[in-house]
Scaffold this motif. Sequence first.
Motif, PDB file in Angstrom:
ATOM      1  N   ALA A  19      -6.013   2.449  -1.984  1.00 35.97           N
ATOM      2  CA  ALA A  19      -5.515   1.388  -1.109  1.00 35.97           C
ATOM      3  C   ALA A  19      -6.674   0.820  -0.287  1.00 35.97           C
ATOM      4  CB  ALA A  19      -4.432   1.931  -0.182  1.00 35.97           C
ATOM      5  N   PRO A  20      -6.753  -0.499  -0.146  1.00 40.38           N
ATOM      6  CA  PRO A  20      -7.852  -1.109   0.601  1.00 40.38           C
ATOM      7  C   PRO A  20      -7.991  -0.586   2.031  1.00 40.38           C
ATOM      8  CG  PRO A  20      -6.622  -2.791  -0.579  1.00 40.38           C
ATOM      9  CD  PRO A  20      -5.858  -1.506  -0.719  1.00 40.38           C
ATOM     10  N   VAL A  21      -6.904  -0.126   2.635  1.00 38.32           N
ATOM     11  CA  VAL A  21      -6.950   0.358   4.004  1.00 38.32           C
ATOM     12  C   VAL A  21      -7.625   1.726   4.116  1.00 38.32           C
ATOM     13  CG1 VAL A  21      -4.713   1.564   4.058  1.00 38.32           C
ATOM     14  CG2 VAL A  21      -5.605   0.497   6.144  1.00 38.32           C
ATOM     15  N   ALA A  22      -7.652   2.499   3.048  1.00 37.39           N
ATOM     16  CA  ALA A  22      -8.143   3.879   3.124  1.00 37.39           C
ATOM     17  C   ALA A  22      -9.515   4.003   3.783  1.00 37.39           C
ATOM     18  CB  ALA A  22      -8.128   4.539   1.747  1.00 37.39           C
ATOM     19  N   PRO A  23     -10.514   3.216   3.384  1.00 32.48           N
ATOM     20  CA  PRO A  23     -11.829   3.393   4.002  1.00 32.48           C
ATOM     21  C   PRO A  23     -11.952   2.789   5.409  1.00 32.48           C
ATOM     22  CG  PRO A  23     -11.952   1.707   2.296  1.00 32.48           C
ATOM     23  CD  PRO A  23     -10.566   2.291   2.249  1.00 32.48           C
ATOM     24  N   VAL A  24     -10.956   2.006   5.832  1.00 30.98           N
ATOM     25  CA  VAL A  24     -11.073   1.362   7.138  1.00 30.98           C
ATOM     26  C   VAL A  24     -10.077   1.886   8.178  1.00 30.98           C
ATOM     27  CG1 VAL A  24     -12.193  -0.739   6.291  1.00 30.98           C
ATOM     28  CG2 VAL A  24      -9.687  -0.622   6.358  1.00 30.98           C
ATOM     29  N   LEU A  25      -9.327   2.945   7.833  1.00 29.39           N
ATOM     30  CA  LEU A  25      -8.491   3.579   8.857  1.00 29.39           C
ATOM     31  C   LEU A  25      -9.421   4.223   9.873  1.00 29.39           C
ATOM     32  CD1 LEU A  25      -5.588   5.396   6.984  1.00 29.39           C
ATOM     33  CD2 LEU A  25      -5.406   3.470   8.545  1.00 29.39           C
ATOM     34  N   LYS A  26      -9.248   3.869  11.119  1.00 29.29           N
ATOM     35  CA  LYS A  26     -10.095   4.440  12.163  1.00 29.29           C
ATOM     36  C   LYS A  26      -9.698   5.887  12.434  1.00 29.29           C
ATOM     37  CE  LYS A  26     -11.035   0.388  15.022  1.00 29.29           C
ATOM     38  NZ  LYS A  26     -10.745  -0.144  16.369  1.00 29.29           N
ATOM     39  N   PRO A  27     -10.664   6.708  12.789  1.00 26.27           N
ATOM     40  CA  PRO A  27     -10.297   8.075  13.195  1.00 26.27           C
ATOM     41  C   PRO A  27      -9.485   8.026  14.485  1.00 26.27           C
ATOM     42  CG  PRO A  27     -12.644   7.675  13.526  1.00 26.27           C
ATOM     43  CD  PRO A  27     -12.077   6.459  12.862  1.00 26.27           C
ATOM     44  N   TYR A  58     -11.658  -3.659  11.252  1.00 25.34           N
ATOM     45  CA  TYR A  58     -11.640  -4.939  10.556  1.00 25.34           C
ATOM     46  C   TYR A  58     -13.021  -5.252   9.991  1.00 25.34           C
ATOM     47  CZ  TYR A  58      -7.056  -5.187  12.485  1.00 25.34           C
ATOM     48  OH  TYR A  58      -5.748  -4.893  12.771  1.00 25.34           O
ATOM     49  N   ALA A  59     -13.040  -5.847   8.810  1.00 19.83           N
ATOM     50  CA  ALA A  59     -14.280  -6.158   8.115  1.00 19.83           C
ATOM     51  C   ALA A  59     -14.252  -7.600   7.642  1.00 19.83           C
ATOM     52  CB  ALA A  59     -14.445  -5.209   6.923  1.00 19.83           C
ATOM     53  N   PRO A  60     -15.411  -8.232   7.480  1.00 17.30           N
ATOM     54  CA  PRO A  60     -15.450  -9.604   6.970  1.00 17.30           C
ATOM     55  C   PRO A  60     -14.745  -9.706   5.614  1.00 17.30           C
ATOM     56  CG  PRO A  60     -17.623  -8.908   7.732  1.00 17.30           C
ATOM     57  CD  PRO A  60     -16.742  -7.686   7.760  1.00 17.30           C
ATOM     58  N   GLY A  61     -13.967 -10.753   5.455  1.00 18.35           N
ATOM     59  CA  GLY A  61     -13.271 -10.996   4.198  1.00 18.35           C
ATOM     60  C   GLY A  61     -11.985 -10.206   4.021  1.00 18.35           C
ATOM     61  N   GLN A  62     -11.663  -9.365   4.952  1.00 18.56           N
ATOM     62  CA  GLN A  62     -10.460  -8.535   4.864  1.00 18.56           C
ATOM     63  C   GLN A  62      -9.218  -9.417   5.018  1.00 18.56           C
ATOM     64  OE1 GLN A  62      -9.882  -5.927   8.258  1.00 18.56           O
ATOM     65  NE2 GLN A  62      -9.439  -4.244   6.861  1.00 18.56           N
ATOM     66  N   THR A  63      -8.223  -9.170   4.182  1.00 17.65           N
ATOM     67  CA  THR A  63      -6.952  -9.875   4.323  1.00 17.65           C
ATOM     68  C   THR A  63      -5.989  -8.983   5.103  1.00 17.65           C
ATOM     69  OG1 THR A  63      -5.930  -8.967   2.328  1.00 17.65           O
ATOM     70  CG2 THR A  63      -7.294 -10.970   2.065  1.00 17.65           C
ATOM     71  N   ILE A  64      -4.896  -9.560   5.537  1.00 13.19           N
ATOM     72  CA  ILE A  64      -3.910  -8.764   6.270  1.00 13.19           C
ATOM     73  C   ILE A  64      -3.369  -7.638   5.383  1.00 13.19           C
ATOM     74  CG2 ILE A  64      -1.894 -10.187   5.748  1.00 13.19           C
ATOM     75  CD1 ILE A  64      -1.079  -9.735   8.731  1.00 13.19           C
ATOM     76  N   GLY A  65      -3.196  -7.905   4.097  1.00 15.43           N
ATOM     77  CA  GLY A  65      -2.715  -6.883   3.174  1.00 15.43           C
ATOM     78  C   GLY A  65      -3.692  -5.726   3.003  1.00 15.43           C
ATOM     79  N   ASP A  66      -4.963  -5.975   3.266  1.00 15.01           N
ATOM     80  CA  ASP A  66      -5.966  -4.908   3.175  1.00 15.01           C
ATOM     81  C   ASP A  66      -5.813  -3.876   4.285  1.00 15.01           C
ATOM     82  OD1 ASP A  66      -7.077  -6.197   0.980  1.00 15.01           O
ATOM     83  OD2 ASP A  66      -8.688  -7.124   2.136  1.00 15.01           O
ATOM     84  N   SER A  67      -5.006  -4.183   5.288  1.00 15.09           N
ATOM     85  CA  SER A  67      -4.842  -3.274   6.425  1.00 15.09           C
ATOM     86  C   SER A  67      -3.556  -2.449   6.341  1.00 15.09           C
ATOM     87  CB  SER A  67      -4.863  -4.052   7.740  1.00 15.09           C
ATOM     88  OG  SER A  67      -3.770  -4.940   7.807  1.00 15.09           O
ATOM     89  N   TRP A  68      -2.746  -2.678   5.336  1.00 11.88           N
ATOM     90  CA  TRP A  68      -1.449  -2.012   5.247  1.00 11.88           C
ATOM     91  C   TRP A  68      -1.578  -0.538   4.884  1.00 11.88           C
ATOM     92  CZ3 TRP A  68       1.328  -6.150   1.792  1.00 11.88           C
ATOM     93  CH2 TRP A  68       1.527  -7.309   2.547  1.00 11.88           C
TER      94      TRP A  68
END
Length: 188
Positions: A19-27, A58-68
Amino acid sequence: MTLTDQLAQWRESLVRLGAPVAPVLKPGRSRPEIEAVLGATAPRAVLEWFLWCDGVEYAPGQTIGDSWAIPGFWPVELQDVTGIRADCHDEGSPLLAGNWVPLLQNGSSDLYVAAWSDTSEPAVVTIMPEFAPPEVEFQSVEQMVTVFNECFARSAYYLNAERQLDVDEELYDEIYAAVVGPRPTGCW
């Protein structure tokens, strides 16, 4: 399995699925940081939630769906709790008469919140202002995470062709009924 273990399993499911969110979930945040925002009397489940995750980076180019982290929703950042509470238009609901803290949010005003009185374990209430009044969807944070983990395990949550988390509604309903019982009438 403890809530901490269940939350770790959820994160592992996101990683395993890619899932795109996996590497950007904050600790998570530290207990003193959480208590500075929520107070020292916040329930254990709410503390464990914010010890696990403090939103999405949040990262450049990230869509809202990338955060789910589940289809349509991402974890709330601790710093946003006060603002989300202030913006909530369902405060007159008896379910929100006591203490409550947002846990998951979406791109509009829908929320999953932990709500409790001084003596109760928090239930999870859905707030969907455009569709229905707030309702208890899960009896506890643990129950909610159990349903989510089972959805990942049984592929009710999956990556669609756009690589966003999606849901098989029928399978979700089956899992929900097995873990929780019949769905509340206003829940989607």
